[in-house]
Motif scaffolding. Structure first.
Motif, PDB file in Angstrom:
ATOM      1  N   ALA A  96      -3.461  38.913 -40.000  1.00  0.00           N
ATOM      2  CA  ALA A  96      -2.009  39.441 -40.120  1.00  0.00           C
ATOM      3  C   ALA A  96      -1.167  38.785 -38.985  1.00  0.00           C
ATOM      4  CB  ALA A  96      -2.359  41.022 -39.582  1.00  0.00           C
ATOM      5  N   ILE A  97      -0.778  37.643 -39.562  1.00  0.00           N
ATOM      6  CA  ILE A  97       0.171  36.523 -38.730  1.00  0.00           C
ATOM      7  C   ILE A  97       1.287  36.385 -39.272  1.00  0.00           C
ATOM      8  CG2 ILE A  97       0.179  34.405 -37.584  1.00  0.00           C
ATOM      9  CD1 ILE A  97      -2.883  34.381 -37.352  1.00  0.00           C
ATOM     10  N   PRO A  98       2.762  36.327 -39.056  1.00  0.00           N
ATOM     11  CA  PRO A  98       3.565  35.805 -39.771  1.00  0.00           C
ATOM     12  C   PRO A  98       3.602  34.602 -40.119  1.00  0.00           C
ATOM     13  CG  PRO A  98       4.440  37.000 -37.645  1.00  0.00           C
ATOM     14  CD  PRO A  98       2.826  36.650 -37.674  1.00  0.00           C
ATOM     15  N   PRO A  99       3.735  33.965 -41.175  1.00  0.00           N
ATOM     16  CA  PRO A  99       3.529  32.702 -41.783  1.00  0.00           C
ATOM     17  C   PRO A  99       4.711  31.664 -41.352  1.00  0.00           C
ATOM     18  CG  PRO A  99       4.268  33.961 -43.528  1.00  0.00           C
ATOM     19  CD  PRO A  99       4.211  34.976 -42.418  1.00  0.00           C
ATOM     20  N   LYS A 100       6.009  32.459 -41.053  1.00  0.00           N
ATOM     21  CA  LYS A 100       7.146  31.351 -40.677  1.00  0.00           C
ATOM     22  C   LYS A 100       6.829  30.380 -39.538  1.00  0.00           C
ATOM     23  CE  LYS A 100      12.178  31.201 -40.263  1.00  0.00           C
ATOM     24  NZ  LYS A 100      13.321  32.071 -40.497  1.00  0.00           N
ATOM     25  N   PRO A 101       6.527  31.056 -38.461  1.00  0.00           N
ATOM     26  CA  PRO A 101       6.279  30.281 -37.367  1.00  0.00           C
ATOM     27  C   PRO A 101       5.229  29.077 -37.440  1.00  0.00           C
ATOM     28  CG  PRO A 101       6.309  32.545 -36.525  1.00  0.00           C
ATOM     29  CD  PRO A 101       6.060  32.218 -37.948  1.00  0.00           C
ATOM     30  N   HIS A 102       4.276  29.028 -38.437  1.00  0.00           N
ATOM     31  CA  HIS A 102       3.386  27.748 -38.489  1.00  0.00           C
ATOM     32  C   HIS A 102       3.876  27.050 -39.580  1.00  0.00           C
ATOM     33  CE1 HIS A 102       1.365  31.412 -36.573  1.00  0.00           C
ATOM     34  NE2 HIS A 102       0.923  30.454 -36.090  1.00  0.00           N
ATOM     35  N   LYS A 103       4.959  26.783 -40.045  1.00  0.00           N
ATOM     36  CA  LYS A 103       5.283  25.710 -40.948  1.00  0.00           C
ATOM     37  C   LYS A 103       5.733  24.666 -40.263  1.00  0.00           C
ATOM     38  CE  LYS A 103       6.412  28.999 -44.679  1.00  0.00           C
ATOM     39  NZ  LYS A 103       7.483  29.556 -45.667  1.00  0.00           N
ATOM     40  N   PHE A 104       5.324  23.225 -40.602  1.00  0.00           N
ATOM     41  CA  PHE A 104       5.890  21.992 -40.006  1.00  0.00           C
ATOM     42  C   PHE A 104       6.253  21.086 -41.070  1.00  0.00           C
ATOM     43  CE2 PHE A 104       2.004  23.802 -37.883  1.00  0.00           C
ATOM     44  CZ  PHE A 104       2.553  24.177 -36.510  1.00  0.00           C
ATOM     45  N   ASN A 105       7.324  20.229 -40.495  1.00  0.00           N
ATOM     46  CA  ASN A 105       7.685  19.297 -41.577  1.00  0.00           C
ATOM     47  C   ASN A 105       6.859  17.857 -41.155  1.00  0.00           C
ATOM     48  OD1 ASN A 105       9.162  16.902 -42.293  1.00  0.00           O
ATOM     49  ND2 ASN A 105      11.099  17.915 -42.263  1.00  0.00           N
ATOM     50  N   TYR A 106       5.974  17.578 -41.936  1.00  0.00           N
ATOM     51  CA  TYR A 106       4.983  16.330 -41.808  1.00  0.00           C
ATOM     52  C   TYR A 106       5.616  15.176 -41.877  1.00  0.00           C
ATOM     53  CZ  TYR A 106       1.439  20.013 -42.292  1.00  0.00           C
ATOM     54  OH  TYR A 106       0.782  21.461 -42.025  1.00  0.00           O
ATOM     55  N   ASP A 107       6.780  15.020 -42.677  1.00  0.00           N
ATOM     56  CA  ASP A 107       7.520  13.761 -42.626  1.00  0.00           C
ATOM     57  C   ASP A 107       7.905  13.413 -41.329  1.00  0.00           C
ATOM     58  OD1 ASP A 107       6.871  13.464 -45.615  1.00  0.00           O
ATOM     59  OD2 ASP A 107       8.718  14.385 -46.076  1.00  0.00           O
ATOM     60  N   ILE A 108       8.279  14.457 -40.574  1.00  0.00           N
ATOM     61  CA  ILE A 108       9.271  14.085 -39.222  1.00  0.00           C
ATOM     62  C   ILE A 108       7.800  14.029 -38.008  1.00  0.00           C
ATOM     63  CG2 ILE A 108      10.370  14.906 -37.423  1.00  0.00           C
ATOM     64  CD1 ILE A 108      12.321  16.464 -39.596  1.00  0.00           C
ATOM     65  N   LEU A 109       7.092  14.691 -38.327  1.00  0.00           N
ATOM     66  CA  LEU A 109       6.071  14.701 -37.230  1.00  0.00           C
ATOM     67  C   LEU A 109       5.037  13.403 -37.303  1.00  0.00           C
ATOM     68  CD1 LEU A 109       4.836  18.489 -37.327  1.00  0.00           C
ATOM     69  CD2 LEU A 109       6.217  17.410 -35.904  1.00  0.00           C
ATOM     70  N   GLY A 110       4.931  12.937 -38.459  1.00  0.00           N
ATOM     71  CA  GLY A 110       4.023  11.880 -38.656  1.00  0.00           C
ATOM     72  C   GLY A 110       4.894  10.555 -38.987  1.00  0.00           C
ATOM     73  N   GLN A 111       6.325  10.445 -38.637  1.00  0.00           N
ATOM     74  CA  GLN A 111       7.221   9.294 -38.787  1.00  0.00           C
ATOM     75  C   GLN A 111       6.975   8.346 -37.749  1.00  0.00           C
ATOM     76  OE1 GLN A 111      11.401   9.966 -38.389  1.00  0.00           O
ATOM     77  NE2 GLN A 111      11.681   9.497 -40.414  1.00  0.00           N
ATOM     78  N   MET A 112       6.804   7.389 -38.276  1.00  0.00           N
ATOM     79  CA  MET A 112       6.541   6.028 -37.351  1.00  0.00           C
ATOM     80  C   MET A 112       7.863   5.004 -37.579  1.00  0.00           C
ATOM     81  SD  MET A 112       2.474   5.488 -37.536  1.00  0.00           S
ATOM     82  CE  MET A 112       2.604   4.542 -35.904  1.00  0.00           C
ATOM     83  N   GLU A 113       8.071   4.236 -36.548  1.00  0.00           N
ATOM     84  CA  GLU A 113       8.737   2.947 -36.507  1.00  0.00           C
ATOM     85  C   GLU A 113       8.507   2.156 -35.546  1.00  0.00           C
ATOM     86  OE1 GLU A 113      12.544   4.937 -35.307  1.00  0.00           O
ATOM     87  OE2 GLU A 113      12.044   5.154 -33.416  1.00  0.00           O
TER      88      GLU A 113
END
Length: 609
Positions: free
Chosen positions: A309-326
């Motif tokens: 019984a955990i709200p799903p919204k706080p556990h969503k991630f943008n992997y494109d940003i989190l794994g973005q490299m330069e």
């Protein structure tokens, strides 16, 4: 140098009460089991035609390892004349020390109590059918049965028959089979648990005298004969036979692979990560892979709301940003634009040394984590720890990621990571995938394996438990980390396993209700909506019910967190009676979208024992 090794180094079988039908444990991370005939696995394959729950077989392979290259060999390989498999299962739970949370991890005190202390002949507390072997293509079953103990083996023992409350007998710990190419299929017991008492009770979650169950563990070896006549003994593996995994596609936040890998790192097996008591940090240190070492951990948090019984919204991630490299200054690294978000996520995770902290209060510098907006933050994961039950110096109320996982996250937050795939080592990767589908904490005591998994002295090489094949018996009662006998790994677990499995649903800690292992033992599940009848124009929809997509407790009730049946059976003995009728959680397309829903349940949803 050429070696032959059995993989996975640690295989997982699971109990079930179907006498013949079985499936093979997942060999991919977050994978479904597979069928022996390689047909697609469906929800119908969790049970046989009579509704009995199928056992999960552990599939073992032999790999030739030459200069770091791992190549599977089978009976179809031109250089192979034969492969003979050897295995020995045992259950030593009833003969071992009582499980008392973390006590014993650093050695048992002289006054630590034993299970069944009244027993004089303590070897009679071991379930030991002796060793077995099998060879050839599509052979078996060869049972670890009461009635086929090998001639000359001394010390074989089974519990008395007619165990209560169901009148069952533990007459086998499992069986051996081979597939068409001579790989080993090892099946465990039938899920039987019972007591020699006429009117048995279960008084606690881990230690119940006069009780038995048919989980087990033991070494698995292979003797290979080449067409040249040369005989080779492959480096052996270990099989653990545990309870069913009721949500096989949802991984634990800390997997058994993570825990053992951390033990191997801290023992010095990976000096590129940790050496001389120093973590190899910074831009020129170890760079974890976002693809294989960071993103999977984040994904696990997203999947937990399907089974808790955990709200799903706080556990969503943008992997494109989190794994973005330069590339900055000629060096490839994480993007500067994503650095704040990476650090923000790291700040919520409970660091080493904070096992008893749930909220990082403003000004609290003991946790090692930064503040969130200056107001304090509830630290993650929101899961019970190894010792949430007994106050003392070894208390660890809340689960945290391993030291190695946290180090990886620190490197990632600072931008020092890669996007490299897994190395092309199929045997070693198989070990990883199998163990990633198992519980790596909390260990109170656990499901497949407990805190003994953190003891680096029991491993003969990374991820591989030492093996002592006992040809003639009897098995010993003591502990020799470099000669691990059958039964030496699972003896730390609860007896019967159903007691711990029932009670480790939720845990009240400091005024909050936390979860234990929802990825393996669900707390809440979603149901598939029933087809709705056509409504006349203007009619309002019917109120939501149990089958309209609502999340419902997997067991018991959910309206009173203080009730004895809050998301569990009131009496642990009911888990002994009904474990095989519980539902599984499986990913399916429902109403045009992918969901994880309960399937294959035979126990009525509204159930009063």
């Amino acid at each position: 140098m050429t070696q032959y090794k059995v993989f996975p180094a640690i295989g997982i079988a699971r109990v079930g009460n179907a006498p013949s039908k079985f499936y093979i444990g997942p060999e991919q991370y977050r994978g479904l089991p597979t069928r022996p005939d390689n047909q697609p696995f469906t929800e119908a394959d969790f049970r046989d035609e009579n509704g009995k729950l199928c056992r999960q077989a552990a599939l073992f392979h032999v790999y030739k390892v030459e200069n770091g290259v791992e190549t599977e060999i089978t009976l179809d390989s031109p250089e192979i004349a034969s492969i003979t498999w050897h295995a020995h299962l045992a259950n030593k739970k009833s003969s071992w020390y009582q499980f008392q949370v973390s006590l014993g991890e650093n050695g048992y005190a002289s006054n630590h109590p034993l299970r069944n202390p009244h027993a004089v002949q303590r070897n009679q507390l071991i379930i030991d059918p002796g060793p077995r072997q099998i060879a050839g293509s599509s052979q078996g079953p060869v049972g670890f049965n009461r009635d086929n103990v090998p001639a000359g083996y001394t010390g074989a023992h089974f519990p008395p028959p007619n165990l209560q409350p169901l009148g069952d007998s533990i007459d086998t710990l499992g069986e051996l089979r081979t597939d068409e190419e001579g790989r080993l299929l090892l099946l465990g017991g039938l899920g039987i648990a019972g007591s020699t008492d006429a009117n048995p009770t279960i008084t606690e979650y881990a230690n119940n005298d006069n009780w038995w169950d048919d989980t087990s563990d033991g070494p698995v070896g292979a003797t290979i004969v080449l067409t040249t006549g040369e005989t080779i003994e492959a480096l052996p593996a270990r099989v653990l036979v545990g309870p069913p995994s009721y949500a096989p596609q949802i991984p634990n936040l800390v997997s058994l692979y993570d825990t053992i890998f951390d033990a191997m790192v801290r023992a010095g097996y990976n000096p590129n990560i940790f050496s001389g008591q120093m973590w190899k940090s910074g831009p020129h240190g170890y760079r974890p892979s976002f693809t294989t070492e960071i993103r999977p951990l984040l994904e696990r948090a997203i999947l937990y709301p399907w089974v808790a019984a955990i709200p799903p919204k706080p556990h969503k991630f943008n992997y494109d940003i989190l794994g973005q490299m330069e590339t900055i200054g000629g060096m490839r690294q994480g993007s500067l634009a994503g650095r704040g978000l990476r650090q923000y996520i790291l700040d919520f995770l409970r660091p080493p040394g904070s096992e008893n902290i749930i909220v990082n209060a403003p000004g609290d510098d003991n946790s090692g984590a930064k503040l969130q907006g200056g107001i304090g933050a509830t630290m993650m994961p929101f899961l019970a720890g190894d010792n949430a039950l007994t106050p003392g110096t070894l208390t660890s109320k809340y689960l945290r990621v391993t030291d190695t996982q946290y180090f990886f996250l620190q490197q990632w937050a600072n931008g020092w990571f890669t996007d490299d795939p897994l190395p092309p080592t199929p045997g070693s990767n198989l070990t990883r995938f199998v163990l990633e589908n198992c519980v790596g904490g909390a260990f109170s005591p656990g499901i497949e394996m407990g805190w003994i998994s953190r003891d680096a002295s029991i491993y003969s090489e990374p991820m591989r438990i030492s093996a002592n094949f006992v040809e003639h018996g009897p098995l010993q009662l003591d502990f020799h980390p470099q000669r691990m006998e059958p039964g030496d790994v699972t003896r730390y677990m609860a007896v019967p396993w159903q007691a711990d499995f029932n009670e480790c649903s939720s845990q009240p800690i400091d005024g909050r209700i936390l979860w234990w292992w929802p990825a393996q033992r669900p707390e809440y599940v979603y149901l598939k909506p029933e087809p709705q009848a056509l409504r006349a124009a203007g009619d309002i929809p019917a109120p939501p019910d149990l089958r309209s997509g609502k999340q419902v407790p997997w067991l018991g009730t959910d309206f009173d967190q203080k009730a004895g049946n809050y998301i569990q059976f009131t009496d642990d003995i009911d888990m002994v009676k009904y474990w095989d009728q519980l539902g599984f959680v499986m990913e399916q397309e429902v109403e045009g979208e992918q969901r994880f829903v309960e399937v294959s349940r035979t126990l009525p949803r509204t159930f009063t024992p």
